[in-house]
Design an enzyme around this catalytic site. Structure first.
Site, short mmCIF file in Angstrom:
data_model
loop_
_atom_site.label_atom_id
_atom_site.label_comp_id
_atom_site.label_asym_id
_atom_site.label_seq_id
_atom_site.Cartn_x
_atom_site.Cartn_y
_atom_site.Cartn_z
N ASP A 70 0.81 -1.22 0.00
CA ASP A 70 0.00 0.00 0.00
C ASP A 70 0.84 1.26 0.00
OD1 ASP A 70 0.74 -0.89 2.63
OD2 ASP A 70 -0.62 0.57 3.50
N GLU B 39 0.22 -1.69 5.55
CA GLU B 39 1.23 -1.32 6.53
C GLU B 39 0.98 0.08 7.07
OE1 GLU B 39 5.07 0.70 7.71
OE2 GLU B 39 3.68 1.18 6.09
N GLU B 40 0.51 0.98 6.20
CA GLU B 40 0.42 2.39 6.59
C GLU B 40 -0.64 2.65 7.64
OE1 GLU B 40 2.59 4.37 5.86
OE2 GLU B 40 3.46 3.94 3.91
#
Length: 483
Positions: free
Chosen positions: A77, A144-145
């Site tokens: 992402d 992940e963000e």
């Protein structure tokens, strides 16, 4: 010039393909499909798991089958941020890349080199037929963000390597061996409204074009937080001008320092000129305060707005403005263990009016979990006093440094051999997935590194072309040494 004309071609060609795939956090179906199709097109073994992580594998170069299996890891992402004047749909539109001297950037949006460049490097390793290496697993994690969902959801056995190279750092020449943990505080309250009172002139007060940036890596640069500075102005003037608040909006993602915030406010019509001078005075003041950190490109202004049918109840408006102005924000403490490292911070990330509720989101980070929790509890105490529900979300652990790491020693030797100087070995005030991998796979030997990226999590994000060349040489040399 196109990015596919740049060297090393393998990385830039892979990155070019990635930029054409919409992949904002929590919207990764197209990216997962792309990765699986890409692997099948190149006859690379591929598998996925329930949360959307993708693993591709490559056997060792003949004669190196007994080398340890190395995991190359990046996240699918990207942070979806754009300039206010940019018409871009992150769910459907490709990223438009621009070569500008020694840098690659995007046209008014985030570039997605965080972490598209790491994914591209892993894909390039899979394609390179001349590279000598042991067994390779390339792990592409999801989300992940926000929430580190892929790392949280990974199951034992999905990858089997004993060494992990996280390709998600942003400074060439730096070897990262530790990072902060984090937690997001979501503060919400249903708000009351009333009919817009007579005798008011309405304005859209707008703070825009601040630099923003990564709420961990760049929290120590003294940049302005648009949400807090807007509420500072409102708090200073709400009583003075008998101000009503009709709407407010600021910031976006929890891990991005907010660059823009605005509010629709009503002031006594008879004092319009005085109010407009107040805006000019405040603008001059914050431009002076943030000159060195922000430059002069940001704007603070007020333009006439239509009279709304309703405004937010006075008590709810005043409580919100006061709490946001008073909320912890920025660096909250420096590390005593690592000189110069931010230990604990807080990012007042967003203010939204959603479905009849005010929602304020705050992101806390710390390399000490108890300090992370303390700051989160302070936010809860502050907003709890004015009747907000506060929920904690997306908590993740830090990654404790291991200075005795064997792969760290290999990487240091490689860097000195290639570039003639020692790399910087450090911990980061940012969230990496490594701490979660270590929980899932105890004993995993890890480092993190990458090319030089600037202004990530903002529309100014850019990747340094010469550093990508050196990053590729470095990655290949580490793999050769580990084989």
């Amino acid at each position: 010039m196109k990015i596919t004309d740049l060297e090393p071609k393998l990385i830039w060609e892979c990155f070019d393909e990635i930029t054409k795939v919409p992949r904002p956090t929590h919207h990764l179906d197209k990216m997962k499909e792309f990765l699986v199709n890409w692997a099948e097109r190149h006859n690379i073994p591929v598998k996925t798991d329930e949360v959307g992580n993708v693993v591709m594998s490559k056997p060792a170069t003949p004669g190196h089958e007994n080398a340890p299996t190395v995991i190359l890891q990046g996240h699918q992402d990207m942070v979806a941020e754009k300039r206010g004047d940019k018409d871009h749909d992150f769910l459907n539109d490709p990223i438009v890349t621009i070569v500008d001297g020694d840098w690659v950037k995007a046209d008014g949006t985030t570039l997605g080199a965080d972490n598209g460049m790491g994914c591209a490097a892993a894909m390039a390793v899979l394609l390179d037929e001349n590279l000598v290496h042991g067994p390779i697993e390339c792990l592409f994690t999801v989300d992940e963000e926000q929430g580190l969902i892929g790392a949280n959801g990974i199951q034992p056995g999905f990858v089997t390597g004993s060494i992990l190279l996280n390709l998600d750092s942003e400074e060439h020449g730096s070897l990262v061996i530790g990072c902060a943990g984090g937690k997001v505080s979501v503060c919400s309250k249903a708000y009351a409204t009333k009919s817009a009172p007579a005798g008011k002139a309405y304005y859209k007060v707008h703070l825009n074009h601040m630099k923003g940036g990564h709420s961990g890596m760049e929290i120590n640069l003294g940049r302005g937080n648009a949400n807090q500075q807007l509420c500072r102005f409102l708090w200073e003037n709400i009583e003075k001008y008998d101000m009503t608040l009709a709407a407010i909006d600021g910031g976006g993602l929890a891990n991005a320092i907010p660059r823009e915030a605005w509010a629709i406010v009503g002031v006594e019509a008879s004092r319009k000129e005085e109010f407009e001078k107040e805006v000019e005075s405040f603008s001059a003041m914050i431009h002076a305060e943030f000159l060195l950190a922000e430059g002069q490109d940001f704007t603070f202004d007020a333009v006439p707005a239509e009279v709304p049918a309703e405004v937010i109840d006075d008590a709810d408006a005043r409580n919100l403005i006061s709490a946001v102005f008073a909320c912890p924000n920025g660096v909250q403490g420096m590390s005593n263990a690592v000189p110069g490292l931010v230990e604990t911070s807080c990012n007042l990330a967003s203010i939204k009016l959603t479905d009849g509720k005010i929602v304020v989101t705050v992101h806390q980070r710390s390399s000490v979990d108890s300090r992370r929790d303390e700051i989160a509890d302070r936010v809860k105490a502050l907003f709890g006093m004015i009747g907000y529900d506060v929920l904690f979300d997306d908590a993740y652990v830090g990654w404790a440094p291991d200075p005795e790491s064997k792969v760290l020693e290999v990487a240091k030797q490689s860097f000195e051999s290639l570039f003639g100087n020692q790399p910087k070995v450090e911990a980061l005030h940012a969230g990496l997935e490594c701490g979660l991998f270590l929980e899932k796979m105890p004993g995993l030997d890890m480092i993190s590194f990458g090319p030089t990226l600037k202004d990530i999590h903002s529309p100014n994000e850019k990747a340094n072309i010469p550093s990508v060349q050196e990053f590729w040489k470095f990655l290949c040399d580490i793999l050769i040494r580990l084989a």
